[in-house]
Design a protein around this motif. Structure first.
Motif, short mmCIF file in Angstrom:
data_model
loop_
_atom_site.label_atom_id
_atom_site.label_comp_id
_atom_site.label_asym_id
_atom_site.label_seq_id
_atom_site.Cartn_x
_atom_site.Cartn_y
_atom_site.Cartn_z
N ASN A 158 3.81 0.78 2.56
CA ASN A 158 3.36 -0.13 3.60
C ASN A 158 3.32 -1.55 3.06
O ASN A 158 2.67 -1.82 2.05
CB ASN A 158 1.98 0.29 4.11
CG ASN A 158 2.05 1.65 4.78
OD1 ASN A 158 2.68 1.79 5.83
ND2 ASN A 158 1.46 2.65 4.16
N TYR A 159 4.06 -2.41 3.73
CA TYR A 159 4.12 -3.81 3.34
C TYR A 159 3.47 -4.62 4.44
O TYR A 159 3.93 -4.59 5.59
CB TYR A 159 5.58 -4.24 3.14
CG TYR A 159 5.75 -5.72 2.97
CD1 TYR A 159 5.35 -6.35 1.81
CD2 TYR A 159 6.30 -6.49 3.99
CE1 TYR A 159 5.49 -7.72 1.66
CE2 TYR A 159 6.45 -7.86 3.84
CZ TYR A 159 6.04 -8.47 2.68
OH TYR A 159 6.17 -9.83 2.54
N ARG A 160 2.37 -5.26 4.12
CA ARG A 160 1.59 -6.00 5.12
C ARG A 160 1.37 -5.15 6.37
O ARG A 160 1.60 -5.58 7.50
CB ARG A 160 2.27 -7.32 5.46
CG ARG A 160 2.31 -8.27 4.26
CD ARG A 160 2.90 -9.61 4.63
NE ARG A 160 2.93 -10.51 3.48
CZ ARG A 160 1.91 -11.31 3.12
NH1 ARG A 160 0.80 -11.33 3.81
NH2 ARG A 160 2.03 -12.10 2.06
N GLY A 161 1.01 -3.87 6.12
CA GLY A 161 0.61 -3.00 7.20
C GLY A 161 1.71 -2.22 7.90
O GLY A 161 1.44 -1.45 8.81
N GLU A 162 2.96 -2.41 7.49
CA GLU A 162 4.06 -1.69 8.14
C GLU A 162 4.79 -0.81 7.14
O GLU A 162 5.12 -1.29 6.05
CB GLU A 162 5.08 -2.69 8.70
CG GLU A 162 4.95 -2.93 10.18
CD GLU A 162 6.16 -3.70 10.69
OE1 GLU A 162 6.82 -3.22 11.63
OE2 GLU A 162 6.44 -4.78 10.12
N ASN A 163 5.07 0.44 7.49
CA ASN A 163 5.81 1.32 6.60
C ASN A 163 7.28 0.92 6.60
O ASN A 163 8.01 1.19 7.56
CB ASN A 163 5.65 2.77 7.02
CG ASN A 163 6.44 3.70 6.10
OD1 ASN A 163 6.85 3.31 5.01
ND2 ASN A 163 6.64 4.93 6.56
N GLU A 186 5.06 6.85 1.92
CA GLU A 186 5.14 5.58 2.65
C GLU A 186 4.98 4.40 1.70
O GLU A 186 4.22 4.46 0.75
CB GLU A 186 3.97 5.47 3.65
CG GLU A 186 4.04 6.42 4.81
CD GLU A 186 2.81 6.29 5.71
OE1 GLU A 186 1.98 5.37 5.50
OE2 GLU A 186 2.69 7.14 6.61
N ARG A 218 1.51 5.23 -0.14
CA ARG A 218 0.80 6.47 0.24
C ARG A 218 1.69 7.67 -0.05
O ARG A 218 2.81 7.75 0.45
CB ARG A 218 0.49 6.47 1.74
CG ARG A 218 -0.51 5.43 2.22
CD ARG A 218 -1.94 5.77 1.83
NE ARG A 218 -2.53 4.66 1.08
CZ ARG A 218 -3.47 4.76 0.16
NH1 ARG A 218 -3.97 5.93 -0.15
NH2 ARG A 218 -3.93 3.71 -0.47
N ASP A 228 0.86 -1.18 0.00
CA ASP A 228 0.00 0.00 0.00
C ASP A 228 0.90 1.24 0.00
O ASP A 228 1.60 1.49 0.98
CB ASP A 228 -0.90 -0.02 1.25
CG ASP A 228 -1.85 1.16 1.25
OD1 ASP A 228 -2.26 1.60 0.16
OD2 ASP A 228 -2.18 1.64 2.36
N SER A 232 -2.49 0.59 -4.25
CA SER A 232 -2.27 -0.61 -3.44
C SER A 232 -2.53 -1.86 -4.26
O SER A 232 -3.22 -1.84 -5.27
CB SER A 232 -3.15 -0.56 -2.19
OG SER A 232 -4.49 -0.71 -2.57
N SER A 235 10.41 3.24 7.32
CA SER A 235 10.80 3.62 8.67
C SER A 235 11.66 2.54 9.33
O SER A 235 12.05 2.67 10.49
CB SER A 235 9.55 3.89 9.51
OG SER A 235 8.87 2.67 9.70
N TYR A 250 12.68 -6.86 3.71
CA TYR A 250 11.54 -6.54 2.84
C TYR A 250 11.83 -6.94 1.40
O TYR A 250 11.02 -7.58 0.75
CB TYR A 250 11.26 -5.04 2.94
CG TYR A 250 10.41 -4.48 1.83
CD1 TYR A 250 9.05 -4.77 1.76
CD2 TYR A 250 10.96 -3.65 0.85
CE1 TYR A 250 8.27 -4.24 0.73
CE2 TYR A 250 10.19 -3.12 -0.16
CZ TYR A 250 8.84 -3.42 -0.22
OH TYR A 250 8.08 -2.91 -1.23
#
Ligand SMILES: Nc1ncnc2c1ncn2[C@@H]1O[C@H](COP(=O)(O)OP(=O)(O)OP(=O)(O)O)[C@@H](O)[C@H]1O
Ligand SMILES: [Mg+2]
Length: 243
Positions: free
Chosen positions: A62-67, A60, A8, A6, A26, A70, A77
Motif C-alpha cells: 500500500n502506497y499512500r493508502g492504495e494497494n 499487498e 501487508r 504499508d 510500514s 492491484s 508508483y
C-alpha cells in the motif's frame, strides 16, 4: 503521522523457495528504517519487492493508502521511490551531470534546464558539484556512490531505498558515504536502508527491523532491538554482528 508504504502479508517465492514469508511492515514519512540480518535472509528481496524490481508472489504494497499491486500502471508508483545499489549502477558512458538529469527529463518530463538545476542542487548536497563532467570510471567508489545518491535525490522521490550502499567500498571511503546518508536522515528524508554497519544503523535509525529466513523477527527502536532484543535469533545475530 503519514504512512508512505504499508506492506501487508507480503510473500515472494523463487520457484519452490519461499524467500519472504508473510512480511508486514510500514514506513512513515521522514522515518529512517534499517533492515539487518544474515546473508540470504531476504533483505535485498524485500527492498526489490518494495520498488517492484521483483514482483511479489502475494500480499499487498500500500502506497499512500492504495494497494499498488492491484493497479496497472506501476511506473507511476516506481518513480516515487529511489534506489541506491551496492554496485552504484551508474550509466558508465555518461558524465555525472547526465546521470543525474536523464531520469528527470525522460521520466518526469522536465526541461533540460530545470533538470540541471535540480541535479546541481543535489550534487552540491553530496559534495560532487565539481565533477559534473567526469565519467564514472574517473571517480573513486565513494564518489560514485555519492553521485548515485544525488541521482536518486534528483528524482525527488518520496523515499530512497539503500541496499548495502557501502559494502563495495574500500574502507577509507565508507565514511564519506555514511556522512552524506546521515545528513539526509537528519534532513527528514524517508529512508529504508540495508546495511551491515551496525553503529551507523544505531545512530541514525528511527527503527531497526531484523530479518531471518524471510521473516521479520523483530521491529523496534534501535534501543529496543540492540540493547534489549526479545528473540533468541536476534541475540545470536547481534552477538556476531556487534563483535
Ligand atoms: N532472482 C532470484 N532467483 C532465485 N533465488 C533468489 C533470487 N534472488 C534471491 N534469491 C534467493 O533468495 C534468498 C534471499 O536472498 P537476498 O538476496 O534477498 O538475501 P540478503 O538478505 O539480501 O543477503 P545478503 O546479505 O547476502 O545480500 C537467497 O536464498 C537467494 O539465493
Ligand atoms: Mg542483499
Amino acid at each position: 503521522m503519514e504512512t508512505i508504504i504499508d506492506i501487508r502479508h507480503l510473500n515472494k517465492s523463487f520457484g519452490s523457495h519461499e524467500v519472504l514469508k508473510d512480511v508486514n511492515f510500514s514506513v512513515n514519512k521522514g522515518e529512517v528504517v534499517t533492515v539487518i540480518g544474515s546473508s540470504g535472509s531476504g533483505k535485498s528481496t524485500l527492498l526489490r519487492c518494495i520498488n517492484l524490481l521483483e514482483y511479489p508472489t502475494g500480499g499487498e504494497i500500500n502506497y499512500r493508502g492504495e494497494n499498488i499491486l492491484s493497479k496497472s500502471n506501476l511506473n507511476d508508483y516506481r518513480k516515487h521511490l529511489g534506489m541506491v545499489f551496492q554496485q552504484f549502477n551508474l550509466f558508465n558512458n555518461w558524465d555525472v551531470l547526465h546521470n543525474c538529469t536523464v531520469g528527470q527529463t525522460k521520466i518526469l518530463k522536465k526541461s533540460k534546464e530545470e533538470a540541471k538545476e535540480v541535479a546541481m542542487n543535489y550534487l552540491k548536497v553530496v559534495g560532487m558539484e565539481r565533477y559534473i563532467n567526469a565519467r564514472p570510471a574517473q571517480l573513486s567508489g565513494g564518489q560514485k556512490q555519492r553521485v548515485a545518491i544525488a541521482r536518486a535525490l534528483s528524482m525527488q522521490p518520496d523515499a530512497i531505498l539503500f541496499d548495502e550502499p557501502t559494502s563495495a567500498l574500500d574502507p577509507e571511503m565508507v565514511g564519506e558515504v555514511l556522512k552524506v546518508m546521515k545528513e539526509l536522515a537528519e534532513s527528514g528524508l524517508t529512508m529504508i536502508i540495508v546495511t551491515h554497519e551496525m553503529e551507523f544503523a544505531r545512530e541514525i535509525s528511527d527503527r531497526i527491523v531484523f530479518m531471518d529466513k524471510g521473516v521479520i523477527v523483530e521491529d523496534g527502536s534501535p534501543e529496543q532491538v540492540f540493547n534489549n532484543p526479545q528473540h533468541e535469533r536476534t541475540k545470536t545475530f547481534l552477538k556476531r554482528a556487534l563483535k
